[in-house]
Design a protein around this motif. Sequence first.
Motif, PDB file in Angstrom:
ATOM      1  N   LEU A 191      87.931 -26.662 -60.754  1.00 47.84           N
ATOM      2  CA  LEU A 191      88.186 -25.658 -60.172  1.00 47.84           C
ATOM      3  C   LEU A 191      87.159 -25.443 -58.889  1.00 47.84           C
ATOM      4  O   LEU A 191      86.329 -26.057 -58.794  1.00 47.84           O
ATOM      5  CB  LEU A 191      87.852 -24.341 -61.162  1.00 47.84           C
ATOM      6  N   PRO A 192      87.688 -24.708 -57.885  1.00 49.23           N
ATOM      7  CA  PRO A 192      86.839 -24.540 -56.841  1.00 49.23           C
ATOM      8  C   PRO A 192      85.374 -23.953 -56.849  1.00 49.23           C
ATOM      9  O   PRO A 192      85.494 -23.165 -58.089  1.00 49.23           O
ATOM     10  CB  PRO A 192      87.790 -23.791 -55.726  1.00 49.23           C
ATOM     11  N   LYS A 193      84.784 -24.164 -56.068  1.00 49.25           N
ATOM     12  CA  LYS A 193      83.091 -23.679 -56.024  1.00 49.25           C
ATOM     13  C   LYS A 193      83.186 -22.418 -55.409  1.00 49.25           C
ATOM     14  O   LYS A 193      82.138 -22.232 -54.662  1.00 49.25           O
ATOM     15  CB  LYS A 193      82.016 -24.728 -56.123  1.00 49.25           C
ATOM     16  N   VAL A 194      84.076 -21.498 -55.509  1.00 52.11           N
ATOM     17  CA  VAL A 194      84.011 -20.295 -54.663  1.00 52.11           C
ATOM     18  C   VAL A 194      84.340 -19.289 -55.696  1.00 52.11           C
ATOM     19  O   VAL A 194      85.350 -19.332 -56.582  1.00 52.11           O
ATOM     20  CB  VAL A 194      85.158 -20.351 -53.650  1.00 52.11           C
ATOM     21  N   CYS A 195      83.528 -18.085 -55.493  1.00 52.37           N
ATOM     22  CA  CYS A 195      83.944 -16.922 -56.521  1.00 52.37           C
ATOM     23  C   CYS A 195      85.203 -16.263 -56.142  1.00 52.37           C
ATOM     24  O   CYS A 195      85.183 -15.895 -54.903  1.00 52.37           O
ATOM     25  CB  CYS A 195      82.770 -16.166 -56.402  1.00 52.37           C
ATOM     26  N   HIS A 196      86.013 -16.100 -57.234  1.00 54.11           N
ATOM     27  CA  HIS A 196      87.299 -15.771 -56.841  1.00 54.11           C
ATOM     28  C   HIS A 196      87.276 -14.201 -56.785  1.00 54.11           C
ATOM     29  O   HIS A 196      88.202 -13.310 -56.410  1.00 54.11           O
ATOM     30  CB  HIS A 196      88.293 -15.971 -58.097  1.00 54.11           C
ATOM     31  N   LEU A 197      86.147 -13.500 -57.179  1.00 51.67           N
ATOM     32  CA  LEU A 197      85.977 -11.906 -56.829  1.00 51.67           C
ATOM     33  C   LEU A 197      85.158 -11.593 -55.585  1.00 51.67           C
ATOM     34  O   LEU A 197      86.066 -10.733 -55.203  1.00 51.67           O
ATOM     35  CB  LEU A 197      85.144 -11.341 -58.220  1.00 51.67           C
ATOM     36  N   CYS A 198      84.259 -12.548 -55.034  1.00 50.60           N
ATOM     37  CA  CYS A 198      83.794 -11.861 -53.835  1.00 50.60           C
ATOM     38  C   CYS A 198      84.199 -12.827 -52.657  1.00 50.60           C
ATOM     39  O   CYS A 198      83.948 -12.556 -51.678  1.00 50.60           O
ATOM     40  CB  CYS A 198      82.502 -11.731 -54.014  1.00 50.60           C
ATOM     41  N   GLY A 199      84.792 -14.260 -53.303  1.00 52.06           N
ATOM     42  CA  GLY A 199      85.127 -15.042 -52.135  1.00 52.06           C
ATOM     43  C   GLY A 199      83.788 -15.981 -51.511  1.00 52.06           C
ATOM     44  O   GLY A 199      84.287 -16.785 -50.750  1.00 52.06           O
ATOM     45  N   THR A 200      82.762 -15.982 -51.868  1.00 47.69           N
ATOM     46  CA  THR A 200      81.360 -16.636 -51.526  1.00 47.69           C
ATOM     47  C   THR A 200      81.287 -17.827 -52.260  1.00 47.69           C
ATOM     48  O   THR A 200      81.663 -17.854 -53.437  1.00 47.69           O
ATOM     49  CB  THR A 200      80.398 -15.853 -51.371  1.00 47.69           C
ATOM     50  N   PRO A 201      80.625 -18.787 -51.694  1.00 43.34           N
ATOM     51  CA  PRO A 201      80.555 -20.103 -52.541  1.00 43.34           C
ATOM     52  C   PRO A 201      79.401 -19.809 -53.659  1.00 43.34           C
ATOM     53  O   PRO A 201      78.620 -19.008 -53.670  1.00 43.34           O
ATOM     54  CB  PRO A 201      79.861 -21.123 -51.396  1.00 43.34           C
ATOM     55  N   ILE A 202      79.492 -20.625 -54.728  1.00 46.54           N
ATOM     56  CA  ILE A 202      78.794 -20.542 -55.831  1.00 46.54           C
ATOM     57  C   ILE A 202      77.891 -21.884 -55.985  1.00 46.54           C
ATOM     58  O   ILE A 202      78.449 -22.947 -55.792  1.00 46.54           O
ATOM     59  CB  ILE A 202      79.528 -20.701 -56.956  1.00 46.54           C
ATOM     60  N   ASP A 203      76.592 -21.451 -55.847  1.00 47.46           N
ATOM     61  CA  ASP A 203      75.632 -22.683 -55.999  1.00 47.46           C
ATOM     62  C   ASP A 203      75.614 -23.372 -57.285  1.00 47.46           C
ATOM     63  O   ASP A 203      75.197 -22.780 -58.313  1.00 47.46           O
ATOM     64  CB  ASP A 203      74.180 -22.477 -55.393  1.00 47.46           C
ATOM     65  N   MET A 204      76.036 -24.844 -57.536  1.00 44.06           N
ATOM     66  CA  MET A 204      76.457 -25.200 -58.969  1.00 44.06           C
ATOM     67  C   MET A 204      74.968 -25.661 -59.615  1.00 44.06           C
ATOM     68  O   MET A 204      74.817 -25.953 -60.841  1.00 44.06           O
ATOM     69  CB  MET A 204      77.384 -26.334 -58.773  1.00 44.06           C
ATOM     70  N   LEU A 205      73.936 -25.641 -58.656  1.00 42.54           N
ATOM     71  CA  LEU A 205      72.601 -26.004 -59.181  1.00 42.54           C
ATOM     72  C   LEU A 205      71.686 -24.944 -59.514  1.00 42.54           C
ATOM     73  O   LEU A 205      70.535 -25.074 -60.044  1.00 42.54           O
ATOM     74  CB  LEU A 205      71.982 -26.588 -58.054  1.00 42.54           C
ATOM     75  N   LEU A 206      72.000 -23.651 -59.550  1.00 39.71           N
ATOM     76  CA  LEU A 206      71.221 -22.450 -60.056  1.00 39.71           C
ATOM     77  C   LEU A 206      71.148 -22.557 -61.336  1.00 39.71           C
ATOM     78  O   LEU A 206      72.039 -22.954 -62.145  1.00 39.71           O
ATOM     79  CB  LEU A 206      71.971 -21.198 -59.538  1.00 39.71           C
ATOM     80  N   PRO A 207      70.387 -22.030 -62.044  1.00 46.81           N
ATOM     81  CA  PRO A 207      70.258 -22.045 -63.533  1.00 46.81           C
ATOM     82  C   PRO A 207      71.216 -21.029 -64.253  1.00 46.81           C
ATOM     83  O   PRO A 207      71.611 -19.993 -63.344  1.00 46.81           O
ATOM     84  CB  PRO A 207      68.654 -21.460 -63.823  1.00 46.81           C
ATOM     85  N   ARG A 208      71.532 -21.277 -65.605  1.00 42.66           N
ATOM     86  CA  ARG A 208      72.627 -20.573 -66.214  1.00 42.66           C
ATOM     87  C   ARG A 208      72.344 -18.961 -66.087  1.00 42.66           C
ATOM     88  O   ARG A 208      73.164 -18.359 -66.138  1.00 42.66           O
ATOM     89  CB  ARG A 208      72.831 -20.994 -67.631  1.00 42.66           C
ATOM     90  N   ASN A 209      71.262 -18.572 -66.221  1.00 46.57           N
ATOM     91  CA  ASN A 209      70.862 -17.205 -66.376  1.00 46.57           C
ATOM     92  C   ASN A 209      70.670 -16.434 -65.109  1.00 46.57           C
ATOM     93  O   ASN A 209      70.316 -15.107 -64.927  1.00 46.57           O
ATOM     94  CB  ASN A 209      69.751 -16.903 -67.116  1.00 46.57           C
ATOM     95  N   HIS A 210      70.708 -17.154 -63.647  1.00 47.84           N
ATOM     96  CA  HIS A 210      70.751 -16.688 -62.499  1.00 47.84           C
ATOM     97  C   HIS A 210      71.746 -15.665 -62.208  1.00 47.84           C
ATOM     98  O   HIS A 210      73.026 -16.010 -62.525  1.00 47.84           O
ATOM     99  CB  HIS A 210      70.571 -17.738 -61.439  1.00 47.84           C
TER     100      HIS A 210
END
Length: 94
Positions: free
Chosen positions: A22-41
């Motif tokens: 799946l793309p690394k873009v939030c389907h709700l707000c349309g901005t990129p998602i940083d895949m390196l952030l910790p799970r609880n961020h």
Amino acid sequence: MLVVSPTRRVSARLVAQARRELPKVCHLCGTPIDMLLPRNHAMSWTLDHVTPRAIDISRAEDISNLRPVHRSCNSSKGKRLHINTIKPKSSRRW
């Protein structure tokens, strides 16, 4: 027909597949998602059920029903259906 408990999370196999495909873009707000952030961020990657499990449990493990989202965007959405996934931009500057 697949029967899944309403409290069960998406399987690890399906999460791994979604992370790859799946793309690394939030389907709700349309901005990129940083895949390196910790799970609880708050801005970390998580999956959203387009049709919530509370509405249709049979689609809980269907990858076509899953979209990548920020954790905070997903929390804001809750169990509601989200018709317009990306927020429209204003046509003028205020």
